[in-house]
Motif scaffolding. Structure first.
Motif, PDB file in Angstrom:
ATOM      1  N   THR A 446      44.017  34.966  44.049  1.00 23.57           N
ATOM      2  CA  THR A 446      43.927  36.903  44.429  1.00 23.57           C
ATOM      3  C   THR A 446      42.779  37.357  44.291  1.00 23.57           C
ATOM      4  O   THR A 446      42.187  38.118  44.454  1.00 23.57           O
ATOM      5  N   LEU A 447      42.286  37.147  42.704  1.00 23.42           N
ATOM      6  CA  LEU A 447      41.624  38.310  42.181  1.00 23.42           C
ATOM      7  C   LEU A 447      40.047  38.072  43.085  1.00 23.42           C
ATOM      8  O   LEU A 447      39.081  39.180  43.038  1.00 23.42           O
ATOM      9  N   LEU A 448      39.625  36.607  43.321  1.00 19.77           N
ATOM     10  CA  LEU A 448      38.605  36.366  43.949  1.00 19.77           C
ATOM     11  C   LEU A 448      38.721  37.091  45.440  1.00 19.77           C
ATOM     12  O   LEU A 448      37.310  37.123  45.575  1.00 19.77           O
ATOM     13  N   LYS A 449      39.754  36.777  45.713  1.00 22.21           N
ATOM     14  CA  LYS A 449      39.737  37.263  47.476  1.00 22.21           C
ATOM     15  C   LYS A 449      39.469  38.956  47.037  1.00 22.21           C
ATOM     16  O   LYS A 449      39.019  40.117  48.202  1.00 22.21           O
ATOM     17  N   HIS A 450      39.872  39.398  45.691  1.00 23.95           N
ATOM     18  CA  HIS A 450      39.320  40.550  45.772  1.00 23.95           C
ATOM     19  C   HIS A 450      37.581  40.806  45.456  1.00 23.95           C
ATOM     20  O   HIS A 450      37.114  41.907  45.234  1.00 23.95           O
ATOM     21  N   GLY A 451      37.230  39.480  45.205  1.00 27.60           N
ATOM     22  CA  GLY A 451      35.820  40.266  44.852  1.00 27.60           C
ATOM     23  C   GLY A 451      35.192  39.783  43.365  1.00 27.60           C
ATOM     24  O   GLY A 451      34.301  40.073  42.671  1.00 27.60           O
TER      25      GLY A 451
END
Ligand code: AMP
Ligand code: ZN
Length: 468
Positions: A446-451
């Motif tokens: 999820t964090l990666l999706k947020h960059g």
């Protein structure tokens, strides 16, 4: 591994032998700014070179005790205060504060100590050194009440600048702090007060007056580092008369070799001329930040050329730095994305040898070091194109980058972390504490999706902007 540096004294590249071989702490003195104006980026070329030197010594396991002085009393600061009609300390204060801000923007590691020439204990030490020089016949008070160093009393005078005194036939005395080799002569240690100095004066055995610039550095260096130093740095313009004078004064006081290794950087130039306040061809860091360049881009420009080669400052050079940094950022982003699922770090055959550090061992050969880094970027990008880098190896490559970057300090600017990201990270930390690995992995994605990239290291969890 053997470190080699160019010694201005011998004009040759020599193996580096620290004074304290067992303790491995290297004592370094670097002449700091004269705070009568904001330092220009030519001055910062010298400080960035010294930063590279310190960081590489640390990379190789040395401790570094570094002192950088601030010249807050000399001909130029006094003139500036007089012209503005303010006390000397009020005149220099904003330039001191500005200097520390600029060091931060350029990611220059602060020295351990930043002594100021006007500190009472340093003035007292300057007076004590001059008293000793007078007592031993190396200095004398002249009819104008100022005290001068007798250059004929020191057999090695001229050794650093490679001057032949007999050919130059020195004559007379020089009271100004800066002068050309052609006007070599006895130089002022203590300048008798004159009307232009206003209230800038201290008591001394020779009457009220103020120190000359050169004795300031001798006093501060020996007060904080002892009578012998490993390395003394500055720009080439400091070789004569400043460093020549420092050697003469200090060695006549201590009877010992003052400095083992003298390192000087070549100038930052503008259209074939040294960038200098007096030529009016200078940019301060603030000028460049106002034009939209970043501290890291300016750092790259100043860092990327070998310190002994003159460097021409151009805006094309800054644009080149911007694209080189973008290439590094994109590479890290790609590696980070690939490494996201790695559970551990593994070496990749491309980093079998630390060519980056080996190049810096050779008199800080930054061009070869950056060449090795950009070869690695190209080759590992190609390997990723062909699926030849595992997530674990990507992590290994990132770990190597972090190692290199402890010297280069070229990482992207730290981005502010939004509250929702902090909340997700805390949730993930809680999941890890509860050993709920599935939840922890979902939150990482999820964090990666947020960059935002999450990396678990032995020092705790680190969060970085993916690609930024
Ligand atoms: P100053 O404030 O003039 O005493 O200079 C501070 C430091 O900056 C000294 O080490 C100088 O040798 C160095 N420096 C001054 N101008 C340049 C330049 N254009 N390029 C590189 N170093 C410089
Ligand atoms: Zn100095």
């Amino acid at each position: 591994m053997s470190l080699r540096f160019h010694n201005t004294l011998t004009r040759s590249v020599e193996p580096f032998v620290p004074l304290d071989a067992a303790g491995r702490t290297v004592k370094v003195y670097t002449c700091g700014p004269t705070v009568y104006n904001h330092a220009h980026i030519g001055n910062f070329r010298a400080y960035v070179f010294e930063d590279l030197l310190q960081r590489h010594l640390e990379y190789r396991g040395f401790g570094v005790h570094r002192v950088m002085n601030l010249t807050d009393v000399d001909d130029k600061t006094i003139r500036g205060a007089r012209e503005k009609g303010v006390p000397l300390a009020d005149f220099t204060a904003p330039f001191k504060a500005g200097f520390f801000e600029d060091l931060r923007a350029l990611r220059i590691k602060p020295a351990d100590q930043f002594p100021c020439a006007t500190d009472p204990e340093h003035i007292a030490r300057m007076v004590a050194m001059i008293e000793k020089l007078v007592a031993d016949g190396h200095a004398y008070q002249n009819d104008d009440s100022s005290v001068y160093f007798r250059i004929g009393s020191f057999a090695n005078y001229g050794q650093l600048a490679h001057l032949n005194l007999e050919e130059l036939r020195p004559s007379g005395r020089i009271s100004s702090d800066e002068y050309e080799k052609e006007s070599v002569g006895d130089f002022a240690l203590w300048k008798a007060h004159d009307a232009d100095d206003g209230d800038v004066a201290w008591d001394s055995p020779w009457g009220r007056g103020r120190p000359g610039w050169h004795i300031e550095c001798s006093a501060m260096a020996t007060a904080l580092l002892g009578d012998r130093l490993d390395i003394h740095c500055g720009g080439v313009d400091n070789i004569f008369p400043h460093h020549e004078a420092e050697i003469a004064q200090t060695e006549c006081c201590t009877g010992q070799t003052f400095v083992n290794l003298w390192m000087h950087c070549a100038h930052l130039m503008v259209e074939g001329r040294k960038m200098a306040k007096s030529f009016g061809n200078f940019y301060t860091l603030r000028d460049l930040l106002d034009k939209g360049w970043t501290g890291r881009e300016v750092r790259y420009v100043l860092l990327a050329a070998h310190y002994r080669l003159p460097l021409n400052f151009t805006f094309e050079g800054l644009a080149g730095a911007r694209s080189a940094l973008q290439r590094l950022d994109e590479w890290q982003q790609r590696l980070s994305e690939l490494a996201a699922t790695a559970k551990k770090s593994e070496s990749h055959p491309l980093i079998a040898e630390d060519q980056f550090a080996a190049a810096l061992d050779d008199d800080l050969n930054i061009s070869a070091a950056l060449g090795a880094l950009f070869d690695l970027v190209r080759d590992s990008n190609r390997a990723m194109d062909h699926g030849e880098v595992s997530p674990e190896q990507a992590r290994g490559l990132l770990d190597y980058w972090e190692q290199i970057n402890s010297v280069l300090r070229l990482e992207p600017e730290a981005a502010a972390i939004p509250a929702e990201i902090t909340a997700l990270l805390e949730e993930r930390t809680a999941a890890r504490t509860a050993k709920d690995w599935a939840k922890s992995d979902t939150l990482r994605d999820t964090l990666l999706k947020h960059g935002w990239m999450v990396k678990d290291t032995k020092d705790g969890t680190k969060l970085t902007r993916a690609g930024g």
